[in-house]
Design a protein around this motif. Structure first.
Motif, PDB file in Angstrom:
ATOM      1  N   ALA A   1       0.848  -1.194   0.000  1.00  0.00           N
ATOM      2  CA  ALA A   1       0.000   0.000   0.000  1.00  0.00           C
ATOM      3  C   ALA A   1       0.878   1.237   0.000  1.00  0.00           C
ATOM      4  CB  ALA A   1      -0.919   0.002   1.225  1.00  0.00           C
ATOM      5  N   SER A   2       1.069   1.803  -1.183  1.00  0.00           N
ATOM      6  CA  SER A   2       1.974   2.936  -1.310  1.00  0.00           C
ATOM      7  C   SER A   2       1.684   3.676  -2.604  1.00  0.00           C
ATOM      8  CB  SER A   2       3.430   2.447  -1.321  1.00  0.00           C
ATOM      9  OG  SER A   2       4.316   3.478  -1.710  1.00  0.00           O
ATOM     10  N   SER A   3       2.067   4.934  -2.633  1.00  0.00           N
ATOM     11  CA  SER A   3       2.016   5.684  -3.877  1.00  0.00           C
ATOM     12  C   SER A   3       3.160   5.225  -4.781  1.00  0.00           C
ATOM     13  CB  SER A   3       2.130   7.181  -3.595  1.00  0.00           C
ATOM     14  OG  SER A   3       3.372   7.465  -2.960  1.00  0.00           O
ATOM     15  N   THR A   4       3.179   5.713  -6.004  1.00  0.00           N
ATOM     16  CA  THR A   4       4.220   5.337  -6.960  1.00  0.00           C
ATOM     17  C   THR A   4       5.550   5.969  -6.574  1.00  0.00           C
ATOM     18  OG1 THR A   4       2.664   5.020  -8.763  1.00  0.00           O
ATOM     19  CG2 THR A   4       4.931   5.557  -9.376  1.00  0.00           C
ATOM     20  N   ARG A   5       6.528   5.142  -6.301  1.00  0.00           N
ATOM     21  CA  ARG A   5       7.876   5.561  -5.927  1.00  0.00           C
ATOM     22  C   ARG A   5       8.807   4.389  -6.194  1.00  0.00           C
ATOM     23  NH1 ARG A   5       7.347   6.823   0.373  1.00  0.00           N
ATOM     24  NH2 ARG A   5       9.624   6.560   0.384  1.00  0.00           N
ATOM     25  N   VAL A   6      10.087   4.625  -6.223  1.00  0.00           N
ATOM     26  CA  VAL A   6      11.018   3.563  -6.575  1.00  0.00           C
ATOM     27  C   VAL A   6      10.956   2.428  -5.552  1.00  0.00           C
ATOM     28  CG1 VAL A   6      13.079   4.455  -5.376  1.00  0.00           C
ATOM     29  CG2 VAL A   6      13.317   3.139  -7.526  1.00  0.00           C
TER      30      VAL A   6
ATOM     31  N   ASN B   1      -9.891   3.346   1.517  1.00  0.00           N
ATOM     32  CA  ASN B   1     -10.235   3.567   2.923  1.00  0.00           C
ATOM     33  C   ASN B   1      -9.938   2.323   3.769  1.00  0.00           C
ATOM     34  OD1 ASN B   1     -12.456   1.755   2.682  1.00  0.00           O
ATOM     35  ND2 ASN B   1     -13.827   3.414   2.075  1.00  0.00           N
ATOM     36  N   ALA B   2     -10.025   2.484   5.088  1.00  0.00           N
ATOM     37  CA  ALA B   2      -9.648   1.405   6.009  1.00  0.00           C
ATOM     38  C   ALA B   2     -10.532   0.177   5.840  1.00  0.00           C
ATOM     39  CB  ALA B   2      -9.715   1.910   7.455  1.00  0.00           C
ATOM     40  N   ASP B   3     -11.824   0.396   5.576  1.00  0.00           N
ATOM     41  CA  ASP B   3     -12.754  -0.723   5.448  1.00  0.00           C
ATOM     42  C   ASP B   3     -12.400  -1.592   4.244  1.00  0.00           C
ATOM     43  OD1 ASP B   3     -15.284  -2.193   5.896  1.00  0.00           O
ATOM     44  OD2 ASP B   3     -15.891  -1.247   4.011  1.00  0.00           O
ATOM     45  N   GLU B   4     -12.185  -0.958   3.084  1.00  0.00           N
ATOM     46  CA  GLU B   4     -11.881  -1.730   1.884  1.00  0.00           C
ATOM     47  C   GLU B   4     -10.471  -2.303   1.934  1.00  0.00           C
ATOM     48  OE1 GLU B   4     -12.752  -0.646  -2.665  1.00  0.00           O
ATOM     49  OE2 GLU B   4     -14.398  -1.151  -1.320  1.00  0.00           O
ATOM     50  N   THR B   5      -9.539  -1.573   2.545  1.00  0.00           N
ATOM     51  CA  THR B   5      -8.192  -2.117   2.719  1.00  0.00           C
ATOM     52  C   THR B   5      -8.235  -3.401   3.539  1.00  0.00           C
ATOM     53  OG1 THR B   5      -7.144   0.072   2.572  1.00  0.00           O
ATOM     54  CG2 THR B   5      -5.889  -1.660   3.669  1.00  0.00           C
TER      55      THR B   5
ATOM     56  N   ALA C   1       2.694   6.374   7.962  1.00  0.00           N
ATOM     57  CA  ALA C   1       1.858   6.222   9.157  1.00  0.00           C
ATOM     58  C   ALA C   1       0.383   6.094   8.810  1.00  0.00           C
ATOM     59  CB  ALA C   1       2.083   7.421  10.090  1.00  0.00           C
ATOM     60  N   ALA C   2      -0.055   6.788   7.754  1.00  0.00           N
ATOM     61  CA  ALA C   2      -1.470   6.743   7.369  1.00  0.00           C
ATOM     62  C   ALA C   2      -1.875   5.334   6.945  1.00  0.00           C
ATOM     63  CB  ALA C   2      -1.735   7.732   6.243  1.00  0.00           C
ATOM     64  N   GLN C   3      -1.020   4.663   6.174  1.00  0.00           N
ATOM     65  CA  GLN C   3      -1.337   3.297   5.742  1.00  0.00           C
ATOM     66  C   GLN C   3      -1.217   2.315   6.915  1.00  0.00           C
ATOM     67  OE1 GLN C   3      -2.615   3.093   2.746  1.00  0.00           O
ATOM     68  NE2 GLN C   3      -2.106   5.256   2.460  1.00  0.00           N
ATOM     69  N   LEU C   4      -0.249   2.541   7.790  1.00  0.00           N
ATOM     70  CA  LEU C   4      -0.116   1.722   8.997  1.00  0.00           C
ATOM     71  C   LEU C   4      -1.364   1.835   9.864  1.00  0.00           C
ATOM     72  CD1 LEU C   4       1.405   0.091  11.206  1.00  0.00           C
ATOM     73  CD2 LEU C   4       2.544   2.226  11.853  1.00  0.00           C
ATOM     74  N   ALA C   5      -1.899   3.038   9.964  1.00  0.00           N
ATOM     75  CA  ALA C   5      -3.070   3.272  10.814  1.00  0.00           C
ATOM     76  C   ALA C   5      -4.283   2.468  10.342  1.00  0.00           C
ATOM     77  CB  ALA C   5      -3.403   4.763  10.841  1.00  0.00           C
ATOM     78  N   LYS C   6      -4.436   2.301   9.026  1.00  0.00           N
ATOM     79  CA  LYS C   6      -5.576   1.531   8.502  1.00  0.00           C
ATOM     80  C   LYS C   6      -5.502   0.078   8.956  1.00  0.00           C
ATOM     81  CE  LYS C   6      -5.732   4.337   4.294  1.00  0.00           C
ATOM     82  NZ  LYS C   6      -5.511   4.310   2.821  1.00  0.00           N
ATOM     83  N   ALA C   7      -4.294  -0.493   8.881  1.00  0.00           N
ATOM     84  CA  ALA C   7      -4.127  -1.884   9.319  1.00  0.00           C
ATOM     85  C   ALA C   7      -4.317  -2.012  10.821  1.00  0.00           C
ATOM     86  CB  ALA C   7      -2.745  -2.389   8.918  1.00  0.00           C
TER      87      ALA C   7
ATOM     88  N   VAL D   1       3.730  -5.495   9.691  1.00  0.00           N
ATOM     89  CA  VAL D   1       3.568  -4.328   8.838  1.00  0.00           C
ATOM     90  C   VAL D   1       4.943  -3.690   8.677  1.00  0.00           C
ATOM     91  CG1 VAL D   1       2.465  -2.095   8.492  1.00  0.00           C
ATOM     92  CG2 VAL D   1       1.197  -3.943   9.610  1.00  0.00           C
ATOM     93  N   VAL D   2       5.399  -3.606   7.438  1.00  0.00           N
ATOM     94  CA  VAL D   2       6.704  -3.015   7.117  1.00  0.00           C
ATOM     95  C   VAL D   2       6.447  -1.620   6.560  1.00  0.00           C
ATOM     96  CG1 VAL D   2       8.782  -3.226   5.711  1.00  0.00           C
ATOM     97  CG2 VAL D   2       7.662  -5.290   6.605  1.00  0.00           C
ATOM     98  N   VAL D   3       7.001  -0.590   7.182  1.00  0.00           N
ATOM     99  CA  VAL D   3       6.715   0.794   6.791  1.00  0.00           C
ATOM    100  C   VAL D   3       7.903   1.356   6.010  1.00  0.00           C
ATOM    101  CG1 VAL D   3       6.008   3.071   7.607  1.00  0.00           C
ATOM    102  CG2 VAL D   3       5.317   1.034   8.873  1.00  0.00           C
TER     103      VAL D   3
END
Length: 629
Positions: free
Chosen positions: A80-85, A109-113, A130-136, A149-151
């Motif tokens: 779960a991340s934006s486009t980056r290397v 959103n957290a529900d669909e994730t 942190a935002a993606q970690l928070a959903k999990a 969870v690997v951030v």
């Protein structure tokens, strides 16, 4: 067997194998460029590079780190991340570990994730921040299989009270763990790669459905290996190209570009920040890039708006140049089809040279000045916009594919491209048109099926491998495919006339420089109507010229002057339509459509049922008092 057939038939079992081959062939060649923000957060970014060898070091460390965490072959690792290397390196690491990637849009959103992570039984989530970690963390009780969870952004990898020990770690920590694992077991990753088989699961990617829960599409290693070699065989991308990659990598269109990159071995500059595209193009100076039609529409609207700001004379020149570009592109493409030459009559060529000096050269400079070709996909590009860019020297090669078919099935062939079509099948892909006009595809890129949904799989996938796309199209005698509409989106009026709304919507986008999104409605009605959302920056620039600079977007939309402005463009559209296609009434929406409200997919495609449901009142208002009521 031809060289192309040999390339396809003798493909390796996986992209992981292809990656090893690429690293061995060109270890010190530049593979990736990526932005590095300034330490203060202010000022321009700098750009750093990775060679193929340096990329492999990180990929192997990630893969070994996952192995050390106990993840087994074909188990799922979510990303779960934006486009980056880091996304690309993590995805390759997942595949090299023999595990399978489940991409998740960062906007989900957290529900669909949680639904996707649960449905896929993900063992690990690689989260951007942190935002993606928070959903999990919010739905951890629903995810008993999620062990870690690997951030990616290390500063955000902060365990919270209640987290199991070792549940959160940074990507840097995972790579250190992997490096240590490789010191103990030097062949751990290479053994996993050697054990990969073509039929093993590589990617479990979820479609963004218009209704209900998304479906998980199971794509095998062979699908990506095939796509990688098929893209190489087209020779549309060259080893000396510089690709600018900003598309969402959670979307199959972005993902397939990473596979093609490995086979061809060109440079890819990676930055998914859409608001940085205009700034990045002159820095990256790409020779090749892919985009969705909405980007080209926004560029076209931006150029038109800027010309209008320059006054009536400048705007008149732009309108003239736009028509010259379209005429030039149509004539040159038609001549090439018939004679193999793109020559145009002397008078048209002379006008084109003048228009090039006044308008087109500036557009090419805005793209970095070296752009050889663009590929457009994910949805239909309005032909008039395609012809405009073709005439201006920005060659947009439209292509076609679906999540279920690994994204790339047809693409326009280089010099022989034809605007308004999606080109010819890639080597190894078969296309046929069913009796009802539906496009059917068969290739090694077709999915294994929908995850845990055999009934849904049976609805679209025949036992002999033919996939029902749900799109309507026609094939030319020489093999070019034209998409006419989505099978389920065709409108049948109460008078019995069939209408393709996408065709009308595309024409309006070429006519009106202020439109952002448009939805044509008319199913079971006695005339067609439209919901129109306007482009904020273009609209507010125009509003300032009209003395409405202090008004909000919604207030400007409601103004009589705006209604009259857009009404003029609707009349212009109607002049080129059949009577039963014309837009009799329209309503301007108080805001633009967006992903956050569920009205657009992450690839910016319109979710018709959602929009029609949200604005049902406006639609009914346009039919109030008509004979059908």
């Amino acid at each position: 067997m031809t060289e192309t057939q040999a390339l396809i038939e003798n493909r390796p079992p996986s992209v992981a194998t292809l990656f090893l081959e690429r690293v061995e062939a060109t270890p010190d060649a530049e593979a990736y460029r990526h932005p590095v923000p300034s330490p203060s957060g202010e000022g321009p970014d700098t750009w750093a590079s990775l060679t193929w060898r340096q990329a492999a070091d990180r990929v192997f460390a990630i893969a070994a780190g996952l192995i050390d965490l106990g993840v087994l072959p074909q188990e799922r690792v979510a990303l779960a991340s934006s486009t980056r290397v880091d996304w690309i390196l993590a995805d390759l690491g997942i595949m090299c570990a023999g595990t399978a990637t489940t991409p998740v849009y960062p906007s989900t959103n957290a529900d669909e994730t949680a639904f996707m992570l649960s449905d896929a039984d993900c063992r690990v989530l690689i989260a951007e921040d942190a935002a993606q970690l928070a959903k999990a963390r919010l739905r951890r009780s629903e995810l008993p299989h999620l062990a870690h969870v690997v951030v990616i952004d290390a500063a955000d990898a902060v365990p919270a009270e209640g987290d199991p020990e070792g549940w959160v770690l940074s990507l840097a920590d995972l790579e250190k763990r992997g490096t240590a694992h490789l010191e103990r077991h030097p062949r751990a990753v290479k053994d996993r790669i050697a054990a990969l088989r073509p039929e093993q699961l590589a990617t479990l990617i979820y479609t963004s459905g218009t209704t209900g829960r998304p479906k998980g599409v199971r794509l095998r290693h062979d699908a990506w290996s095939y796509m990688s070699r098929a893209i190489q065989a087209t020779e549309l991308v060259r080893p000396d190209d510089v690709q600018y990659l900003w598309l969402p990598l959670a979307h199959v269109f972005g993902k397939v570009l990473t596979a093609g990159h490995i086979s061809v071995g060109h440079i890819t500059a990676v930055d998914g920040r859409v608001d940085k595209i205009v700034e990045n193009l002159p820095i990256v100076r790409p020779t090749y890039m892919a985009a969705v039609p909405r980007i080209f529409e926004k560029v076209y609207n931006g150029v038109a708006t800027k010309a209008r700001e320059g006054g009536p004379a400048k705007y008149k020149i732009f309108r003239w140049a736009a028509e010259v570009a379209r005429e030039y592109a149509k004539v040159s493409q038609d001549n090439y089809r018939r004679t193999g030459s793109k020559a145009v009559p002397f008078g048209l060529a002379a006008k084109h040279r003048v228009a090039d000096a006044l308008v087109y050269a500036k557009i090419r400079d805005a793209f970095g000045g070296r752009l050889r070709a663009c590929v457009s996909g994910a949805s239909a590009l309005a032909p008039d916009i395609g012809y405009f860019f073709a005439g201006a020297g920005i060659h947009i090669l439209e292509g076609y594919g679906l999540t279920e078919t690994s994204a790339a099935n047809l693409v326009n062939p280089g010099e022989a491209y034809r605007t308004g079509t999606v080109g010819k099948p890639l080597p190894g892909t078969e296309v046929r048109i069913a009796d009802d006009g539906e496009i059917l595809l068969r290739s090694p890129g077709v999915m294994e099926g929908y995850h845990g949904q055999p009934e849904k799989t049976g609805e679209v996938l025949e036992p002999d491998g033919w996939f029902h796309t749900g799109d309507i199209g026609e094939l030319s005698p020489d093999g070019y495919l034209r998409i006419t509409d989505r099978k389920k989106d065709l409108i049948k009026t109460s008078g019995g006339k069939y209408i393709a709304p996408a065709e009308i919507e595309g024409r309006f986008k070429a006519v009106c420089p202020y439109v952002s999104n448009i939805l044509v409605h008319g199913a079971d009605r006695n005339y067609c109507t439209a919901l129109i959302a306007l482009d904020g920056p273009a609209l507010l620039t125009w509003a300032k010229e009209q003395g409405m600079e202090d008004r909000s977007y919604a207030d400007v939309v409601a103004a009589e002057e705006t209604q009259a402005l857009i009404g003029g463009y609707v009349r212009e559209l109607n002049e080129g339509l059949q009577r039963w296609q014309t837009i009799k009434k329209f309503r301007l929406l108080p805001r633009d459509l967006d992903i956050e409200h569920g009205e657009l997919t992450p690839s910016l495609k319109l979710k018709r049922p959602v929009v029609e449901r949200t604005y049902k009142g406006l639609i009914e208002e346009m039919y109030a008092g008509s004979k059908e009521d």
